[in-house]
Design an enzyme around this catalytic site. Sequence first.
Site, mmCIF file in Angstrom:
data_model
loop_
_atom_site.group_PDB
_atom_site.id
_atom_site.type_symbol
_atom_site.label_atom_id
_atom_site.label_comp_id
_atom_site.label_asym_id
_atom_site.label_seq_id
_atom_site.Cartn_x
_atom_site.Cartn_y
_atom_site.Cartn_z
ATOM 1 N N HIS A 189 0.876 -1.576 0.140
ATOM 2 C CA HIS A 189 -0.255 0.611 0.213
ATOM 3 C C HIS A 189 0.753 0.878 -0.298
ATOM 4 O O HIS A 189 0.099 2.145 -0.812
ATOM 5 C CB HIS A 189 -0.547 0.540 0.859
ATOM 6 C CG HIS A 189 -2.436 0.948 1.051
ATOM 7 N ND1 HIS A 189 -2.010 2.322 1.800
ATOM 8 C CD2 HIS A 189 -2.806 1.197 0.543
ATOM 9 C CE1 HIS A 189 -3.439 3.133 1.400
ATOM 10 N NE2 HIS A 189 -3.863 2.080 1.269
ATOM 11 N N HIS A 207 -5.153 6.803 -5.295
ATOM 12 C CA HIS A 207 -5.942 7.135 -4.437
ATOM 13 C C HIS A 207 -7.052 7.626 -5.347
ATOM 14 O O HIS A 207 -8.156 8.013 -4.883
ATOM 15 C CB HIS A 207 -5.985 7.275 -3.210
ATOM 16 C CG HIS A 207 -5.194 6.310 -1.852
ATOM 17 N ND1 HIS A 207 -4.253 6.009 -1.813
ATOM 18 C CD2 HIS A 207 -6.361 6.012 -1.532
ATOM 19 C CE1 HIS A 207 -4.027 5.546 -1.169
ATOM 20 N NE2 HIS A 207 -4.835 4.637 -0.830
ATOM 21 N N HIS A 216 -7.765 -1.803 -4.673
ATOM 22 C CA HIS A 216 -8.015 -2.090 -3.426
ATOM 23 C C HIS A 216 -8.765 -3.284 -3.160
ATOM 24 O O HIS A 216 -8.547 -4.571 -2.825
ATOM 25 C CB HIS A 216 -8.184 -1.445 -2.238
ATOM 26 C CG HIS A 216 -8.075 -0.094 -2.222
ATOM 27 N ND1 HIS A 216 -7.580 1.140 -2.699
ATOM 28 C CD2 HIS A 216 -7.284 -0.315 -0.581
ATOM 29 C CE1 HIS A 216 -6.973 1.773 -1.829
ATOM 30 N NE2 HIS A 216 -6.330 1.099 -0.509
ATOM 31 N N HIS A 341 -14.512 7.240 3.643
ATOM 32 C CA HIS A 341 -13.534 6.509 3.919
ATOM 33 C C HIS A 341 -12.437 7.190 4.381
ATOM 34 O O HIS A 341 -11.299 6.045 5.173
ATOM 35 C CB HIS A 341 -13.206 5.707 2.211
ATOM 36 C CG HIS A 341 -11.505 5.331 2.016
ATOM 37 N ND1 HIS A 341 -10.586 6.450 1.681
ATOM 38 C CD2 HIS A 341 -11.373 4.199 2.204
ATOM 39 C CE1 HIS A 341 -9.246 5.702 1.815
ATOM 40 N NE2 HIS A 341 -9.226 4.018 1.809
ATOM 41 N N HIS A 345 -10.475 6.139 8.365
ATOM 42 C CA HIS A 345 -8.646 6.019 8.579
ATOM 43 C C HIS A 345 -8.757 7.155 9.148
ATOM 44 O O HIS A 345 -7.597 6.396 10.528
ATOM 45 C CB HIS A 345 -7.990 7.015 7.086
ATOM 46 C CG HIS A 345 -8.201 5.463 6.170
ATOM 47 N ND1 HIS A 345 -6.655 4.493 6.622
ATOM 48 C CD2 HIS A 345 -8.805 5.315 5.372
ATOM 49 C CE1 HIS A 345 -6.882 3.865 5.471
ATOM 50 N NE2 HIS A 345 -8.022 3.913 4.836
ATOM 51 N N PHE A 362 -1.615 7.439 4.730
ATOM 52 C CA PHE A 362 -1.443 6.277 3.747
ATOM 53 C C PHE A 362 -0.310 5.210 3.124
ATOM 54 O O PHE A 362 -0.708 4.374 3.155
ATOM 55 C CB PHE A 362 -0.531 6.753 2.735
ATOM 56 C CG PHE A 362 -2.567 7.571 1.419
ATOM 57 C CD1 PHE A 362 -3.982 7.076 2.539
ATOM 58 C CD2 PHE A 362 -2.058 8.326 1.255
ATOM 59 C CE1 PHE A 362 -4.567 7.358 1.708
ATOM 60 C CE2 PHE A 362 -3.049 8.737 -0.085
ATOM 61 C CZ PHE A 362 -4.418 8.136 0.962
ATOM 62 N N HIS A 375 -11.213 -1.645 4.638
ATOM 63 C CA HIS A 375 -11.220 -1.573 2.990
ATOM 64 C C HIS A 375 -12.665 -2.616 2.398
ATOM 65 O O HIS A 375 -12.703 -2.767 1.298
ATOM 66 C CB HIS A 375 -9.701 -1.985 2.122
ATOM 67 C CG HIS A 375 -9.467 -0.356 2.160
ATOM 68 N ND1 HIS A 375 -9.830 0.376 1.391
ATOM 69 C CD2 HIS A 375 -8.576 0.095 2.807
ATOM 70 C CE1 HIS A 375 -8.966 1.789 1.507
ATOM 71 N NE2 HIS A 375 -8.449 1.514 2.471
#
Length: 599
Positions: A189, A207, A216, A341, A345, A362, A375
Amino acid sequence: MASTTIPISCIITTANLSSSPHPFPRKHPKISSLNTNAPKRHNTIISCAASSTSNEDGHKNTVPSSSDNISERKLDRRNVLLGLGGLYGAYTVDPFALAAPVPAPDISKCGPATISFSEEKVPYSCCPPFYGPISDYTVPSFTKPNVRPAAHAVSESLSYIKKYKTAIKKMKELPCDDPRNFYQQANVHCAYCNGAYQLAGQAYDIHPSWLFFPFHRWYLYFYERILQSLINDPTFALPYWNWDNPPGMYFPAIFDDDESSPLYDEVRNQEHRGSFTMDLAYTTQDLAAKESQIIKNNLAIMYRQMVTNSPCPSLFFGAALRADGYGPGGSANGTVVNVPHNSVHRWVGDPRTKHNEDMGNFYSAAKDPVFYCHHSNVDRMWTIWKTLGGKRMDITDQDYLNSEFLFYDENKNLVKVKVRDSLDNEKLGYIFQDMPTPWKRFKLTRKRTKPPRSPKSIPAAADVLPATLNKILTFSVARPTTSRTKADKEEMEELLNLGLEYDDTKYIRFDVFLNDDEEVNELELDRAEYASSFANLAHVHERAGDHTPTKTTWSLPITELLEDLGIEGDDKVVVTLVPKCGGRSMNITKAVIKLVACY
C-alpha cells in the site's frame, strides 16, 4: 532493485509515538459550535470504479458490455436509490479522451516513498523484494464463493476468531524478505500510494483516481489468499467493518479485545476504543452530540454518498488516470473515498503520533490489521452501489479496464493483474454476509422552523466570493433553468460547482447546505438541506520548497435536493458553507450551477 539506500524493514515501528499513554486530554474536545480554530491535523483521501445487478448487498455484479445502451437502463430517479460527497474537477475532463492504460509499475525503478501530508521520507523501503519473473495472473474457478462476515457479527464465533488470529500471527512470523510477510504486505500500500513508483514522471498514487476501487479489491484478494494458505483453509474470508449499519458504528471488538492479540495495534486513537460511537465525517474532533444524533448523521452521510451524489460512474469513481497521467481536470476523489473512507482512516489514526499513524496515514495504514477490515467494507460499497439502478455501472473505458497492478500471490509468485478481471467480486470467489443497509431509504427531513429567506435577499456568489472559509458563508447562485422534466433529469445532472483553492497539507472539512442560511445547525446532518461534506486528508509528494495551493472544482449533484426541498421552480439557490476544520486554509473562489450529461 531500486537505487536507494533506504533499508528494507520487517518489523515496522512507528516513530514519534509518545511514551505517555495519554499525552492529550482524557476526553477529546467536542465540537459544540463553529470552531474556526480547530487543530489542523491530517486526513486521508482516495478514489474509484463500479457496475451492477444483485440482491440487497449485491452478491452478483454484471459487467455491462460496451454495446449496452445506457438510456435503456434509466429509471425514474424517485424510484431509484441514488449517494454523498462530490467529484473534484471531473466534468472538466473529456470522458472519451484516449491515451493508454496505466501499466504495471517497474519494480526495478521503485524508490523512496514520502510520508503522507509531509515532505519527510518513509524511514524504510516500501519497495517489494524481487522474486523471479512476472507472470500474468489467471483467476481460478470457484465452486462456491466464500462469505466475508460482518466484523461485529463474528464476536461470538471463537473458531473464526482463532483462525483469523492464527493466520495473522503466521503472516507476521514469515521471514522479513518474504513478500507475504505482514509488513511486506503493508508496504504494498505504501509503495502504490506514497510515490515509490512513478507514472508519467510524477509520484504514483492510486487514491485520487478511478483506480482506487480495483486496486484495493485486488490487494485484499491476494492478502486473503495468503491468509488462507497459511492456515490451510481455502474457505477463510476477511471480515468487513460494517460502519454503514448502526450495530457496526463502533471499533470492531475482535481487533480490540486482547492487547496481546496479533489483531491488535497499539498505534490507534485510544479514545475511540470500545463503545465510542464513530462519526463517519470525522475530522479531528468528536461531535458534542448524543449518540442517537451521531448515528442519524452517519445514515444521512451514507445516503448522500451512495445515493444522492453518485448517480454517475464519473462521480462515484473519481478522475480518469491513464499512462500519461491525469487529464486537464487533474486528480479527483470519488464520493465514498472522500467520506466515509477518509474519515474512518482519520478516526482510527493515533493523535499521539507525528503523522496520525497507523491508520491515519497512507504509508502506515496497512500496518493495522483493521485496515483490511475497513477496506473490505469499502469494497462492499462498490458492490452495493452497482445494485442501486440508473447509470450506476462499471466503467467501460478500455484504458481503465486494461490498467495493471503487480502483486505477490500465496506462492510468492509475482503476478500481473488487470482491472477488467476485478469487476465481479463473486468471480473472485467471495460475497458479503447480508446485513441491513438502513441508509438506503433513510429520509432526510426538513427541519426549519420558519421559511428561509428569499434568495433575492441573499447576496450573489459573485458579491461574496472569492472568500476565505474562516466563517460561515452564505450566498445565492443562479440556476441555468427551472422546473425540468423527468426526461431532462435523467439525461442531465444539475451540478453545483464550487471553485476551491486550499493548502493540501492541512486537515480541512466543511459542510454544504442548500436553502438553510442563518438557522443552520452544524451538528445535524440528517436534514434535507444538507448536501455534502468536503474533507481533505493532506497529501504531499516531492514538494520540497513548493507550497502552491491546490486548485480544483468540486461538483455536487443537486437535482434530488431541489426536489426534496420543493424549490425546483426557483431561479436561484441559497448555498451555505459551514467550516468544521482548517477553514482558514480554504478559499472558495467561485460557485456556479451547470447542467452536465451524467456519464
